[in-house]
Design an enzyme around this catalytic site. Structure first.
Site: not given
Ligand code: SAM
Length: 464
Positions: A176, A229
């Site tokens: 996600d 999103c």
């Molecule tokens: N899946 C979660 C939910 O349904 O509550 C929301 C996830 S949010 C859209 C994306 C997440 O990816 C964030 O928590 C962010 O910190 C993390 N993120 C940011 N950079 C990233 C990276 N390089 N690799 C993996 N995750 C990352």
């Protein structure tokens, strides 16, 4: 025209070949955001009078936004506040979970919306690894996972590429992805300020990197679920297409009822399910299902790994801890000195292996802190679905007392014996207090506690 409106218009025009740009523009600017939440099936039934989210058995809409912080059941993991489009994940995971226990990795998991949903869909014997790369967010994820109360969950704080030691291990991997957030424009005006074409470009490169880094951890025949999103194609169809070209994977389709008004969009071989706020009752969202055709199968470590910072408590010593939880098919382990957790026996090797390779924030069910002769229950044990509630006296408290507990205030408990007491609100477990006579000490973790003032007029509960 203001800069923010110009950005919204640009975004809407970019998807005009998929949907009606002017209706989308109007919905972003003028339609109210639907309020929705998802019940924890182990703790709460959907109140019959509320409108259901059609693509989820646990989702429902509320007529207006209450102060969620002032409902004890929000803190008790009885439900999760989640926008409705995201709950479509259930249409993909539930059919896969019917036939066998699954091993699932949620790579970008904080704050835990998808993870708490997925663990409600998996059958006994399954495993969820919920990972978040940003440390502070991994702790919020951990709180939400502990409160959801399921046992076979691990919360890690790692970069996606750190899972390469689990080559071919997972049946499902969920990405996600962090994205430019166009689908959140209506809900979160800050997302408009941060938006730019350059940011879209940066996000799409990061999305490709995350997918490539995690691909090897998926078993052959396994399912990768990719979602964002955001509306633009660069972070959705084009990422999926580039990824399937790179890997030889294929997209799968998902059954949607026509009345849901979900837009299936095909770009070359990429199949994406689009949620537009003028058509579907939820925020902007896009999800795609990618099947892995072939690759490495998982080979478990030959010897039991020598994990750092973790000791499995010998069977004979752990017997008196096993009555804290209802099903005893678990090992008890110690990680910090004198703090015990339990974890499924089936995943003993896995647990040791993951402790060796990952930064673990949480794993299994927190049990007790041993202080000399005393066993102090860990606050998280109160939320576990398998907690053996017969071992402590129980007290069902009123709305205000429950909120004072979550605010970490000392409570006055009358007419109960001294010692540990389990508190419930409307029958749902909320925590433990230690009654010392003139007051009851409250061990609820400071970092989870309510920070706002408890205004009586705003106190409420989803269960009236
Ligand atoms: N899946 C979660 C939910 O349904 O509550 C929301 C996830 S949010 C859209 C994306 C997440 O990816 C964030 O928590 C962010 O910190 C993390 N993120 C940011 N950079 C990233 C990276 N390089 N690799 C993996 N995750 C990352």
């Amino acid at each position: 025209m203001k800069q923010s409106e110009a950005s919204i218009l640009h975004v809407c025009k970019s998807v005009s070949h998929i949907t009606d740009a002017s209706q989308l523009y109007h919905a972003i600017l003028h339609n109210p955001t639907p309020i929705s939440l998802r019940c924890n099936p182990n703790k709460l039934d959907i109140p019959a009078d509320l409108e259901k989210v059609p693509w989820s058995s646990y989702g429902m809409y509320l007529p207006k936004r209450p102060v969620f912080t002032l409902d004890p059941l929000f803190h008790a993991g009885a439900y999760y506040v989640q926008e409705a489009s995201s709950m479509f994940l259930e249409q993909i995971v539930a059919p896969l979970a019917v036939s066998k226990p699954l091993k699932v990795l949620d790579v970008c998991a904080a704050p835990g919306g998808k993870s708490t949903h997925v663990i409600s869909l998996l059958q006994r014997g399954s495993l969820l690894v919920a990972n978040e790369v940003i440390r502070s967010r991994a702790h919020i994820l951990s709180e939400n996972i502990i409160k959801w109360g399921k046992s076979n969950c691990v919360v890690t704080n790692n970069d996606p590429k750190d899972f390469s030691f689990l080559s071919g291990f997972f049946d499902i991997v969920i990405v996600d992805a962090p994205c430019s957030g166009e689908g959140m424009f209506r809900k979160d005006p800050a997302a408009i300020e941060e938006w730019s074409p350059a940011h879209i470009d940066l996000c799409s490169k990061r999305q490709m990197r995350i997918l490539s880094d995690i691909w090897d951890a998926l078993a052959p025949g396994g399912t990768l679920i990719y979602s964002t999103c955001t509306f633009n194609e660069i972070e959705n169809e084009k990422v999926v297409q580039a990824f399937i070209e790179q890997t030889g994977a294929i997209c799968d389709s998902v059954q949607c009822l026509p009345e849901w008004n979900i837009t299936e969009h095909v770009y070359k071989q990429a199949v994406c399910y689009r949620f537009f706020p003028h058509k579907t009752k939820g925020e902007g969202f896009c999800i795609s299902v990618i099947k892995k055709q072939n690759g490495n199968s998982y080979v478990p470590p030959k010897r039991i790994p020598q994990a750092k910072n973790i000791t499995i408590i010998p069977e004979k010593n752990r017997l008196h801890f096993s009555n804290l939880i209802q099903h005893h098919q678990s090992i008890v382990y110690e990680r910090q000195k004198d703090v015990l957790w339990s974890f499924s026996k089936d995943y003993r090797k896995f647990l040791l292996d993951i402790f060796l390779h990952c930064n673990i924030i949480h794993a299994g069910i927190p049990l007790v802190h041993i202080q000399g002769h005393k066993l102090n229950p860990m606050p998280g044990l109160a939320f576990a679905n398998s907690f053996n509630a017969s071992i402590l006296p129980r007290l069902d408290v009123d709305l205000e007392t429950a909120l004072r507990y979550f605010k970490k205030e000392a409570l006055i408990i009358e007419g109960m014996s001294k010692g540990w007491i389990q508190l419930t609100y409307k029958g749902v477990s909320i925590g433990f207090v230690k009654n010392i006579g003139n007051r009851a000490n409250n061990p609820y973790p400071q970092e989870w506690s309510i920070k706002m003032t408890l205004r009586k007029d705003d106190m409420w509960s989803i269960l009236t």
